[in-house]
Design a protein around this motif. Structure first.
Motif, mmCIF file in Angstrom:
data_model
loop_
_atom_site.group_PDB
_atom_site.id
_atom_site.type_symbol
_atom_site.label_atom_id
_atom_site.label_comp_id
_atom_site.label_asym_id
_atom_site.label_seq_id
_atom_site.Cartn_x
_atom_site.Cartn_y
_atom_site.Cartn_z
ATOM 1 N N ASP A 256 73.511 48.376 45.959
ATOM 2 C CA ASP A 256 74.364 48.714 44.818
ATOM 3 C C ASP A 256 75.053 47.482 44.246
ATOM 4 O OD1 ASP A 256 73.666 51.338 45.092
ATOM 5 O OD2 ASP A 256 75.533 51.976 46.070
ATOM 6 N N ALA A 257 75.265 46.468 45.091
ATOM 7 C CA ALA A 257 75.900 45.223 44.641
ATOM 8 C C ALA A 257 74.886 44.218 44.112
ATOM 9 C CB ALA A 257 76.692 44.612 45.795
ATOM 10 N N GLY A 258 73.611 44.628 44.034
ATOM 11 C CA GLY A 258 72.570 43.728 43.537
ATOM 12 C C GLY A 258 72.088 42.719 44.557
ATOM 13 N N LYS A 259 72.465 42.907 45.802
ATOM 14 C CA LYS A 259 72.062 41.983 46.872
ATOM 15 C C LYS A 259 70.829 42.558 47.558
ATOM 16 C CE LYS A 259 76.845 40.479 47.588
ATOM 17 N NZ LYS A 259 77.956 40.372 48.566
ATOM 18 N N LEU A 260 69.648 42.095 47.127
ATOM 19 C CA LEU A 260 68.387 42.678 47.594
ATOM 20 C C LEU A 260 67.710 41.847 48.673
ATOM 21 C CD1 LEU A 260 66.900 43.765 44.151
ATOM 22 C CD2 LEU A 260 68.544 44.978 45.620
ATOM 23 N N GLY A 261 68.340 40.762 49.097
ATOM 24 C CA GLY A 261 67.704 39.903 50.088
ATOM 25 C C GLY A 261 67.198 38.622 49.467
ATOM 26 N N ARG A 262 66.193 38.056 50.097
ATOM 27 C CA ARG A 262 65.674 36.749 49.669
ATOM 28 C C ARG A 262 65.248 36.752 48.205
ATOM 29 N NH1 ARG A 262 63.880 32.045 51.939
ATOM 30 N NH2 ARG A 262 64.412 32.785 54.034
ATOM 31 N N LYS A 263 64.644 37.838 47.741
ATOM 32 C CA LYS A 263 64.095 37.833 46.384
ATOM 33 C C LYS A 263 65.173 37.803 45.302
ATOM 34 C CE LYS A 263 63.279 42.852 46.426
ATOM 35 N NZ LYS A 263 62.195 43.857 46.390
ATOM 36 N N SER A 264 66.407 38.198 45.633
ATOM 37 C CA SER A 264 67.486 38.126 44.647
ATOM 38 C C SER A 264 68.428 36.956 44.909
ATOM 39 C CB SER A 264 68.290 39.431 44.645
ATOM 40 O OG SER A 264 69.051 39.572 45.834
ATOM 41 N N GLY A 265 68.171 36.204 45.970
ATOM 42 C CA GLY A 265 69.010 35.060 46.293
ATOM 43 C C GLY A 265 70.126 35.367 47.266
ATOM 44 N N GLU A 266 70.380 36.652 47.516
ATOM 45 C CA GLU A 266 71.430 37.023 48.464
ATOM 46 C C GLU A 266 71.169 38.416 48.997
ATOM 47 O OE1 GLU A 266 76.316 37.296 48.904
ATOM 48 O OE2 GLU A 266 75.393 36.852 46.951
ATOM 49 N N GLY A 267 71.392 38.591 50.289
ATOM 50 C CA GLY A 267 71.328 39.882 50.949
ATOM 51 C C GLY A 267 72.325 39.835 52.087
ATOM 52 N N PHE A 268 71.844 40.026 53.297
ATOM 53 C CA PHE A 268 72.706 39.792 54.450
ATOM 54 C C PHE A 268 72.989 38.295 54.609
ATOM 55 C CE2 PHE A 268 70.666 43.882 55.656
ATOM 56 C CZ PHE A 268 71.817 44.647 55.684
ATOM 57 N N TYR A 269 72.101 37.471 54.057
ATOM 58 C CA TYR A 269 72.275 36.020 54.029
ATOM 59 C C TYR A 269 72.226 35.559 52.576
ATOM 60 C CZ TYR A 269 71.156 36.055 59.057
ATOM 61 O OH TYR A 269 71.160 36.277 60.409
ATOM 62 N N SER A 270 72.689 34.342 52.320
ATOM 63 C CA SER A 270 72.588 33.736 50.995
ATOM 64 C C SER A 270 71.450 32.731 50.992
ATOM 65 C CB SER A 270 73.900 33.033 50.616
ATOM 66 O OG SER A 270 74.940 33.975 50.456
ATOM 67 N N TYR A 271 70.719 32.679 49.870
ATOM 68 C CA TYR A 271 69.553 31.811 49.746
ATOM 69 C C TYR A 271 69.670 30.976 48.476
ATOM 70 C CZ TYR A 271 67.885 35.267 53.073
ATOM 71 O OH TYR A 271 67.771 36.098 54.158
ATOM 72 N N GLY A 272 68.855 29.946 48.381
ATOM 73 C CA GLY A 272 68.826 29.120 47.183
ATOM 74 C C GLY A 272 68.282 29.884 45.995
ATOM 75 N N ALA A 273 68.492 29.332 44.814
ATOM 76 C CA ALA A 273 68.074 29.998 43.576
ATOM 77 C C ALA A 273 66.576 30.224 43.517
ATOM 78 C CB ALA A 273 68.525 29.178 42.367
ATOM 79 N N ASP A 274 65.762 29.358 44.190
ATOM 80 C CA ASP A 274 64.301 29.477 44.133
ATOM 81 C C ASP A 274 63.744 30.102 45.400
ATOM 82 O OD1 ASP A 274 64.909 27.382 45.802
ATOM 83 O OD2 ASP A 274 63.350 26.031 45.016
ATOM 84 N N ALA A 275 64.575 30.868 46.135
ATOM 85 C CA ALA A 275 64.144 31.413 47.424
ATOM 86 C C ALA A 275 62.987 32.371 47.293
ATOM 87 C CB ALA A 275 65.329 32.113 48.106
ATOM 88 N N ALA A 276 62.922 33.128 46.211
ATOM 89 C CA ALA A 276 61.856 34.115 46.057
ATOM 90 C C ALA A 276 60.510 33.472 45.941
ATOM 91 C CB ALA A 276 62.126 35.003 44.837
#
Length: 293
Positions: free
Chosen positions: A273-293
């Protein structure tokens, strides 16, 4: 009338419906083994991203195959509609979101447009193929073909729909090995097949201890890696799959087993619901770089 198993397999395309995280990986596996591959997705951006992924990974995957058995690389094509891609294929693999309102009509369409001997497989991680037959006239050619996460894991689970023709699973057990895949056959229908039945319990317990404030995603992953020798913990793996996909799966399990607690589902839903979908959105339970997907 009995179902005739597909013939001329080496020269006929494999079609993948859906160009997302798993769809493009499945396409790359078959292309690397020498199959002509067609990928279908309505989104031009998804088709482009999938084509880039397939081109970038084909040679890496081919290097892992038996050089004595590997076939020459064949064309890879993308299409906007199944009607343009499916005719001529011997195998059609559905890899669309985990929603029956999408999958059921799709299988009806595929059954109408596919060659008479083509196999129709769902990559669903939670729905049995018997649940997708409402608009299908030929259930004897329908089955589950659930891929783990190639190329990191080349396991693939095969399961019939209760009416799948004799010989279909055995044919796939032989043919899929040409592409470096490791098939495992479920001997009877099971929600979650083999691995996911086990994984669902681990995932649900991991989510519960975080939802209850007992631990954090980082510590759960850390202790699972330390105690079980895993390369990645449950929360890392959920981020890789996509939390929207995880949520769809959890909703399905709750519908199938209504006595299960909902706290694990609710935690995943709060992230989606917060738009945090994981690696493909750049953030989920962890934070990823902008090009993580």
């Amino acid at each position: 009338m009995s179902f005739a198993l597909p013939s001329g397999i080496a020269d006929r395309p494999v079609v993948v419906i859906g160009g997302g995280t798993l769809g493009r990986r499945i396409a790359a596996v078959f292309r690397s083994g020498g199959a002509p591959v067609r990928l279908v997705d309505l989104s031009p951006e998804q088709r482009s991203a999938a084509a880039e992924y397939v081109e970038a990974t084909t040679e890496e995957l081919r290097a892992k195959l038996d050089p004595a058995a590997v076939r020459a690389v064949r064309p890879f094509e993308t299409f906007a509609t199944a009607e343009d891609a499916v005719p001529g294929a011997w195998l059609v693999i559905e890899a669309v979101p985990e929603r029956l309102d999408i999958k059921v009509p799709l299988f009806g369409r595929l059954d109408r447009i596919a060659d008479a001997d083509a196999l129709l497989a769902t990559n669903s991680s939670s729905y049995a193929s018997s649940e997708l037959l409402a608009e299908v006239d030929h259930p004897e050619r329908v089955l589950n073909m659930h891929f783990a996460m190639p190329p990191a894991s080349m396991a693939v689970e095969l399961m019939g729909d209760g009416a799948t023709a004799d010989g279909v699973l055995d044919l796939l057990d032989r043919e899929l090995r040409v592409f470096g895949l490791l098939p495992f056959i479920a001997q009877r229908e099971s929600v979650g097949f083999i691995f996911n039945r086990i994984w669902a319990a681990i995932k649900r317990g991991s989510l519960a201890v975080v939802a209850e404030g007992v631990s954090t995603p980082e510590d759960v992953d850390g202790i699972m890696r330390a105690n079980m020798g895993l390369a990645a913990g449950p929360f890392q793996l959920m981020d890789q799959v996509g939390l929207d996909v995880v949520l769809d799966i959890e909703e399905h399990y709750l519908a199938a087993y209504p006595w299960l607690p909902t706290e694990s589902r609710d935690l995943v839903k709060s992230y989606v619901d917060a738009g945090k979908l994981g690696r493909k959105s750049g953030e989920g339970f962890y934070s990823y770089g902008a090009d993580a997907a």
